[in-house]
Design an enzyme around this catalytic site. Structure first.
Site, PDB file in Angstrom:
ATOM      1  N   CYS A 159      48.838 -10.708 -39.923  1.00 29.62           N
ATOM      2  CA  CYS A 159      49.215  -9.332 -40.283  1.00 29.62           C
ATOM      3  C   CYS A 159      50.070  -8.678 -39.202  1.00 29.62           C
ATOM      4  O   CYS A 159      50.557  -7.574 -39.384  1.00 29.62           O
ATOM      5  CB  CYS A 159      47.979  -8.476 -40.518  1.00 29.62           C
ATOM      6  SG  CYS A 159      47.208  -8.815 -42.098  1.00 29.62           S
ATOM      7  N   VAL A 160      50.185  -9.310 -38.068  1.00 30.39           N
ATOM      8  CA  VAL A 160      51.032  -8.732 -37.023  1.00 30.39           C
ATOM      9  C   VAL A 160      52.107  -9.724 -36.617  1.00 30.39           C
ATOM     10  O   VAL A 160      53.025  -9.448 -35.952  1.00 30.39           O
ATOM     11  CB  VAL A 160      50.239  -8.293 -35.767  1.00 30.39           C
ATOM     12  CG1 VAL A 160      49.477  -7.030 -36.071  1.00 30.39           C
ATOM     13  CG2 VAL A 160      49.320  -9.373 -35.290  1.00 30.39           C
TER      14      VAL A 160
END
Lengths: 166, 104
Positions: B103-104
């Site tokens: 997600c990053v």
């Protein structure tokens, strides 16, 4: 293949809370938008503004009081009793544990995350009403803050965007 | 899983066109996927692609933006210039890695 034309191409994310868990969702949403090629505006207001104040942005904490979902010593442990949550150092401890878990997932500290979003072409703004209320000066802000905006200017910049309030 | 012929070679891909087996990848395949995206590969692109492949092989996951920046030393701004509108996904697809899951 996803139909590119049907995806939102612009988001405006409002960060209104100043706890660690109040700030990160907005940062992850903004960074994630840029990773998808979506234009991203981040607007910090009220206590969320602490995320862009250079003296305080890396000192945000988790609330150990008034947070009935908080469990110790891990996410599936027992609920922390309110009075224990009030013991000095408890919030710092919970914050330290969570930050360690975040580091493992390569989630950066707030200051570095904002720099990443800025480098990725995301726009970062502060709310004028809060800046006035807190008596803040330009040099209180981290360098990634582009401008202090009124609510009207926020809406002007959000034309065609999906607005997400966190 | 569907099969597709890229640069004269039959490869297994998912519905979004990510190669399912990095061993089926070669530089010609990378060139062809990139040109489908309108990207002309330069040395700077190859540096990203090679790091992605090496890191994926070593760690079993496509590296995120922070790792590309800190470990491979590639500036975030440059990544967005090299692979516009979705740098990690595009780079991963060209590099023959699966769709990124971080997600990053």
């Amino acid at each position: 293949m996803n139909d590119v034309a049907q995806r939102p191409r612009k988001v405006s994310i409002i960060v209104s809370r100043g706890t660690l868990d109040g700030v990160y969702p907005g940062l992850i949403l903004a960074n994630g938008a840029r990773l998808e090629g979506i234009e991203a505006n981040l607007f910090f207001t009220f206590f969320g503004l602490y995320a862009v104040l250079k003296r305080f942005q890396d000192k945000l904490r988790i609330a150990t009081v008034g947070n009935p979902a908080l469990r110790v010593p891990h996410a599936k442990g027992f609920p922390l009793p309110t009075l224990l949550g009030a013991v000095p150092g408890m919030s710092a401890l919970a914050t330290a544990i969570m930050k360690k878990e975040m580091e493992k997932l390569d989630i950066p500290p707030v200051s570095e995350f904002l720099q990443m979003i800025h480098d990725a072409g995301g726009h970062i703004f502060a709310c004028k009403a809060t800046v006035d209320m807190f008596h803040l000066q330009p040099d209180d802000f981290c360098p990634e803050v582009e401008k202090v905006l009124t609510v009207g200017e926020f809406y002007e910049r959000s034309v065609g965007a999906q607005i997400i309030f966190t | 899983m569907p099969e597709k012929i890229i640069a004269g070679q039959t490869v297994t891909v998912d519905e979004e066109g990510y190669l399912q087996n990095p061993a089926q990848w070669n530089r010609d395949i990378a060139q062809e996927i990139a040109s489908e995206m309108g990207i002309q590969l330069t040395d700077a692109h190859w540096k990203v692609i090679e790091f992605l492949r090496r890191d994926y092989q070593e760690r079993g996951a496509v590296p995120g933006m922070r790792r590309l920046n800190k470990v491979a030393g590639i500036a975030i701004k440059d990544l967005y210039t090299l692979f516009p509108d979705g740098p990690i996904k595009k780079a991963a697809r060209i590099a023959g890695c699966p769709k990124p899951t971080s997600c990053v």
